[in-house]
Design a protein around this motif. Structure first.
Motif, PDB file in Angstrom:
ATOM      1  N   GLN A 318       0.751  -1.201  -0.083  1.00 34.70           N
ATOM      2  CA  GLN A 318      -0.016  -0.067  -0.026  1.00 34.70           C
ATOM      3  C   GLN A 318       0.701   1.189   0.040  1.00 34.70           C
ATOM      4  N   ARG A 319       2.068   1.385   0.778  1.00 34.73           N
ATOM      5  CA  ARG A 319       2.805   2.195   0.849  1.00 34.73           C
ATOM      6  C   ARG A 319       3.467   2.774  -0.640  1.00 34.73           C
ATOM      7  N   ARG A 320       3.955   1.444  -1.179  1.00 36.87           N
ATOM      8  CA  ARG A 320       4.391   1.745  -2.440  1.00 36.87           C
ATOM      9  C   ARG A 320       3.480   2.316  -3.854  1.00 36.87           C
TER      10      ARG A 320
END
Length: 597
Positions: A318-320
């Protein structure tokens, strides 16, 4: 009702997907871990059972081998031979005493002597209430096998004592006085050892009936249901005297499934080894519940680890995704601007092209109308010229008859020839301008070409080139419209003359032939030729390579349509800068009779 807040369903759907992913990964990891651990556990359990079977089989064989040669050794004693050869009271009593002593020293259960009829004449238990003496055992396989082959072996429940045992026998004596000396071995101590160790171990005979077992519930039960013949045979030799084998419930559901019921109804996994000498099957089993519990424990741990790993992976993912989304937003905006710019450029170009096409179409229509008006004017002029020319030709004819001077007669003849030529030209123009019906007739190609040559004669004279005509003999005959076919030849000749107009020494050749079932008209010029890029487009309407205003671009297009209507085709070959050859190919008609068919 309160309205649903916009944007709420998407997080809910995303949450459900995350939960579904967690569950799917956990289930998959648990399934893989369970399957792998359970299979490894079963493999380890099978290895332990195989090791146990090896030890059990060796202990059974060792117990039997202890007494293997006891009947042969005991038979060497003179008291045994005397009792067999002269069975008197003293000889029998001596044999009984000897057998009782040997049994006590060897540890065997019983040792007894049978005469040739199978009746026991001496036994180690002669002075007990279950003495073998006087009983006939001829029905036992160990007696029959010993008489037949010298040795016998058999496990059965004793018909006299009611105790099971393993019987080893040897034939003794020679000639008419033969007998059998047998020893009975008690294998019950092995069974008691298995029971005290709570070992699920058993021995079954060659028919699959368990006769020794560490589990009481397995005793005297077959592995699988016995057939009627086996039950009858076992009853005849009284192997399991007093046991109802027909009512015994089989241990296994099928011969290839070694899943056994345990003492507490737990599932047991069994392995079998064979004792080849007797055909016995040694069974060793162990519960699968520890393996199952271990597999469940590993599956639970794998599911937890997988869920934790999946959660960590989702956070990183999700961060990526967030970073990539921000990067893509700028690129997407730039791409949309560029795409919109391209679309506007395409729209501008399309509008410019449409405007150019409209202007060209308008110019074409204007030029077409001019040509139509010119055609109508030409028809009117031809009509008006016909009568004066006819009158002039008649006047000159009369003048020629009335004069006697050769010089004047020659000049009048020349003038009449010129007038006749003008009349032929006007005649062709009248035929060309007249609308021809679509009916096809038998047409001579040579005559069509000659008429076309007459029409282009003024143009050929202006160019300074005289077309060379090589007619076929006989003349090719086709089914066509003569006037329209003449129009095709006229167009081809005019194009050829235009091509050689500015070429020094240019030539135009027209030929006809009728080879391979087809008629051809071929026009060849030595002009500038046609460029390869333009060759595929020369039959398109309004396409012309001539300078603007010199051609409408409809000649070859109309010619193509006319020839196609007659069932033919136009072939064009060109060598740029050197020559061009155009061939009209039509189906050959041999005669009017053939057409009528």
């Amino acid at each position: 009702m309160p309205e649903t807040m916009p944007g709420k369903p998407k997080p809910m759907i995303a949450s459900r997907r995350i939960v579904a992913i967690f569950l799917a990964v956990a289930c998959l990891a648990a399934a893989l871990a369970f399957t792998l651990t359970y299979r490894l556990g079963l493999s380890s359990l099978d290895a332990d059972l195989d090791q146990s079977l090896i030890l059990t089989r060796r202990s059974i064989e060792s117990e039997i081998e202890r007494f293997r040669h006891l009947p042969e050794i005991a038979a060497e004693d003179a008291r045994i031979r005397a009792a067999l050869n002269a069975p008197g009271p003293s000889a029998i009593d001596a044999a009984n005493q000897y057998l009782e002593t040997v049994t006590g020293k060897s540890g065997a259960a019983d040792l007894f002597l049978l005469d040739g009829d199978g009746t026991a004449i001496a036994a180690s238990n002669w002075n007990t209430g279950q003495s073998f003496v006087g009983n006939n055992y001829a029905f036992r396989p160990y007696f029959r096998d010993a008489i037949a082959s010298g040795k016998g072996r058999f496990y059965a429940i004793g018909v006299t004592t009611g105790k099971p045992g393993y019987f080893l026998s040897s034939r003794i004596g020679t000639g008419e006085r033969t007998g059998v000396l047998a020893v009975k071995i008690d294998l019950k101590p092995l069974e008691e050892t298995w029971k005290s160790a709570r070992s699920a171990t058993a021995i079954a005979d060659r028919d699959g009936v368990v006769f020794l077992s560490g589990i009481d519930d397995w005793l005297y039960r077959p592995f699988t249901a016995l057939d009627e013949g086996t039950l009858v045979r076992l009853a005849e030799v009284r192997t399991y005297d007093g046991v109802d084998l027909a009512a015994a419930r089989p241990l296994l559901d099928s011969p290839d499934r070694l899943s056994l019921p345990g003492p507490d109804n737990s599932a047991l996994r069994g392995r079998i080894a064979r004792i080849e000498a007797d055909g016995w099957a040694v069974l060793s089993a162990a519960p699968t519940s520890p393996v199952l519990a271990t597999a469940i424990l590993w599956a639970t741990g794998a599911a937890l680890v997988a869920m934790a790993g999946t959660g960590f992976g989702l956070i990183v993912y999700q961060r990526r995704q967030l970073v990539q989304l921000r990067l893509r937003q700028g690129a997407l905006l730039e791409a949309r601007v560029a795409e919109r710019t391209r679309e506007l450029a395409h729209e501008i170009e399309a509008r410019r092209k449409t405007e150019a096409d409209l202007r060209a179409a308008q110019e074409t229509l204007v030029h077409t109308e001019k040509m139509a008006a010119l055609g109508r004017m030409s028809a009117a002029i031809v009509h008006e010229m016909s009568q004066p020319l006819a009158a002039m030709e008649a006047t000159l004819a009369a003048a020629e008859l009335s004069t006697s001077e050769d010089k004047t007669t020659t000049r009048i003849g020349t003038a009449r020839n010129l007038i006749r030529r003008m009349q032929r030209t006007t005649k062709h123009l009248k035929s060309f301008s007249r609308k021809e019906p679509n009916q096809l007739t038998l047409t001579d190609l040579n005559r069509v070409v000659e008429s076309a040559l007459d029409l282009v004669a003024p143009r050929a004279k202006a160019v300074g080139v005289t077309p060379a005509f090589a007619p076929a003999d006989p003349a090719p005959m086709v089914m066509a419209g003569p006037v329209r076919l003449e129009q095709v030849c006229l167009n081809l000749l005019l194009n050829a003359l235009d091509a050689v107009e500015h070429s020094e020494g240019g030539t135009v050749t027209i030929t006809t032939d009728n080879g391979n079932g087809a008629a051809r008209v071929t026009v060849t010029d030595t002009g500038t030729g046609i460029a390869p890029d333009d060759l595929a487009r020369v039959t398109e309407p309004f396409f012309s390579t001539k300078i603007s205003g010199e051609g409408l671009g409809l000649g070859l297009s109309i010619s193509q349509a006319i020839v196609t209507e007659f069932g033919g085709r136009i072939d064009i070959r060109s060598d740029p800068g050197r020559s061009t050859t155009v061939s009209v190919v039509l189906p050959l008609a041999q005669s009017i009779a053939e057409v009528a068919e």
